[in-house]
Design an enzyme around this catalytic site. Structure first.
Site, PDB file in Angstrom:
ATOM      1  N   SER A 295       0.822  -1.217   0.000  1.00 20.71           N
ATOM      2  CA  SER A 295       0.000   0.000   0.000  1.00 20.71           C
ATOM      3  C   SER A 295       0.854   1.265   0.000  1.00 20.71           C
ATOM      4  CB  SER A 295      -0.904   0.025   1.229  1.00 20.71           C
ATOM      5  OG  SER A 295      -1.624  -1.182   1.347  1.00 20.71           O
TER       6      SER A 295
HETATM    7  N1  SAH Z   1      -0.622  -5.116   4.027  1.00 17.38           N
HETATM    8  C1  SAH Z   1       0.154  -5.403   2.821  1.00 17.38           C
HETATM    9  C2  SAH Z   1      -0.580  -5.033   1.557  1.00 17.38           C
HETATM   10  C3  SAH Z   1      -1.445  -6.114   1.189  1.00 17.38           C
HETATM   11  S1  SAH Z   1      -2.257  -6.186  -0.365  1.00 17.38           S
HETATM   12  C4  SAH Z   1       1.519  -4.766   2.856  1.00 17.38           C
HETATM   13  O1  SAH Z   1       1.814  -4.016   3.783  1.00 17.38           O
HETATM   14  O2  SAH Z   1       2.307  -5.037   1.930  1.00 17.38           O
HETATM   15  C5  SAH Z   1      -3.560  -7.243   0.200  1.00 17.38           C
HETATM   16  C6  SAH Z   1      -3.154  -8.648   0.529  1.00 17.38           C
HETATM   17  O3  SAH Z   1      -4.314  -9.308   1.020  1.00 17.38           O
HETATM   18  C7  SAH Z   1      -2.688  -9.465  -0.667  1.00 17.38           C
HETATM   19  O4  SAH Z   1      -1.417  -9.972  -0.428  1.00 17.38           O
HETATM   20  C8  SAH Z   1      -3.736 -10.560  -0.797  1.00 17.38           C
HETATM   21  O5  SAH Z   1      -3.208 -11.809  -1.236  1.00 17.38           O
HETATM   22  C9  SAH Z   1      -4.243 -10.653   0.630  1.00 17.38           C
HETATM   23  N2  SAH Z   1      -5.566 -11.259   0.786  1.00 17.38           N
HETATM   24  C10 SAH Z   1      -6.677 -11.097   0.021  1.00 17.38           C
HETATM   25  N3  SAH Z   1      -7.706 -11.832   0.512  1.00 17.38           N
HETATM   26  C11 SAH Z   1      -7.229 -12.477   1.624  1.00 17.38           C
HETATM   27  C12 SAH Z   1      -7.804 -13.392   2.561  1.00 17.38           C
HETATM   28  N4  SAH Z   1      -9.074 -13.803   2.478  1.00 17.38           N
HETATM   29  N5  SAH Z   1      -7.027 -13.844   3.565  1.00 17.38           N
HETATM   30  C13 SAH Z   1      -5.731 -13.455   3.679  1.00 17.38           C
HETATM   31  N6  SAH Z   1      -5.136 -12.598   2.829  1.00 17.38           N
HETATM   32  C14 SAH Z   1      -5.874 -12.114   1.809  1.00 17.38           C
END
Ligand code: SAH
Length: 219
Positions: free
Chosen positions: A66
């Site tokens: 993000s």
């Molecule tokens: N917080 C992260 C950004 C994440 S992007 C950082 O600091 O880099 C969102 C993430 O959520 C992705 O990696 C995606 O694979 C994950 N995601 C989406 N649905 C999910 C679920 N049901 N359970 C766990 N992770 C999930």
């Protein structure tokens, strides 16, 4: 002139913090965490030069790390205190988990892609953020074995409020999540669990990758 190693880009890092302040981030503990955690270790090597620009960047598995302002804003809104146990859904690069780890007692972070979870776990251990527990799983179902959580942060967009997560929130707990259609306008929402039920506040418009059910089929 030899190129500076990215971690030594002091001017870039000062501008990074100044930019966060200018956009309204004021909690000193949040600003300190944003100052301490080296974002260049969480981005792909080809984007290291952009690590302190205020933009989201692509990571493996088609996901994104993000934008720093959104990380800081969500963290500030979550109101994390040193005694708190925090659940993060969507580990991705592990950057947001690292920021939370500077503010909380313990962070449990869940990711549906094993590759991302393994990389983030390794990275966080190398950097010494040892109060983060990275799990592989479906965060929509929460992580019941470590519940309840004082704070929950979801970093992927949910189309509806995940009931399992509300159930794992402690009384008086706060959850921040992007809410809205996967391809459309999403709103960052803050939910507080009180005696009268759940209070909802809409914060700002955001754009996140979708929160998807189940573990990822690809690695
Ligand atoms: N917080 C992260 C950004 C994440 S992007 C950082 O600091 O880099 C969102 C993430 O959520 C992705 O990696 C995606 O694979 C994950 N995601 C989406 N649905 C999910 C679920 N049901 N359970 C766990 N992770 C999930």
């Amino acid at each position: 002139m030899p190129k500076q190693p990215p971690g030594d880009d002091n001017v870039g890092r000062m501008q990074f913090l100044l930019g966060l302040r200018k956009r309204g981030i004021s909690d000193p503990a949040v600003l300190r965490a944003m100052d301490e955690v080296p974002r260049e270790h969480f981005v792909e090597s080809s984007f290291v030069d952009n690590a302190y620009a205020d933009q989201a960047l692509p990571i493996a598995c088609g996901q994104t790390i993000s934008q720093p302002y959104v990380v800081a804003f969500m963290t500030e809104q979550l109101g994390v205190r040193p005694e708190h146990r925090v659940l993060e859904v969507g580990t991705g690069s592990g950057y947001q988990a690292a920021i939370l780890s500077r503010l909380a007692r313990e962070v449990i972070s869940v990711e549906r892609y094993r590759t991302l979870a393994d990389t983030a776990r390794q990275r966080l251990a190398t950097l010494g953020y040892d109060n983060v527990d990275v799990r592989v799983g479906d965060g929509l179902a929460g992580i019941p074995d470590a519940a309840p959580y004082d704070r929950i942060m979801v970093t992927a967009a949910a189309e509806t409020i995940p009931e399992a997560l509300l159930g794992e929130l402690a009384d008086g707990g706060v959850m921040v999540l992007p809410l809205g259609p996967h391809a459309g306008p999403q709103e960052l929402v803050k939910l507080t669990k009180g005696e009268q039920g759940i209070k909802q506040e809409d914060l700002i418009g955001v754009r996140f990758v979708p929160l998807l059910p189940g573990m990822a089929r690809e690695l």
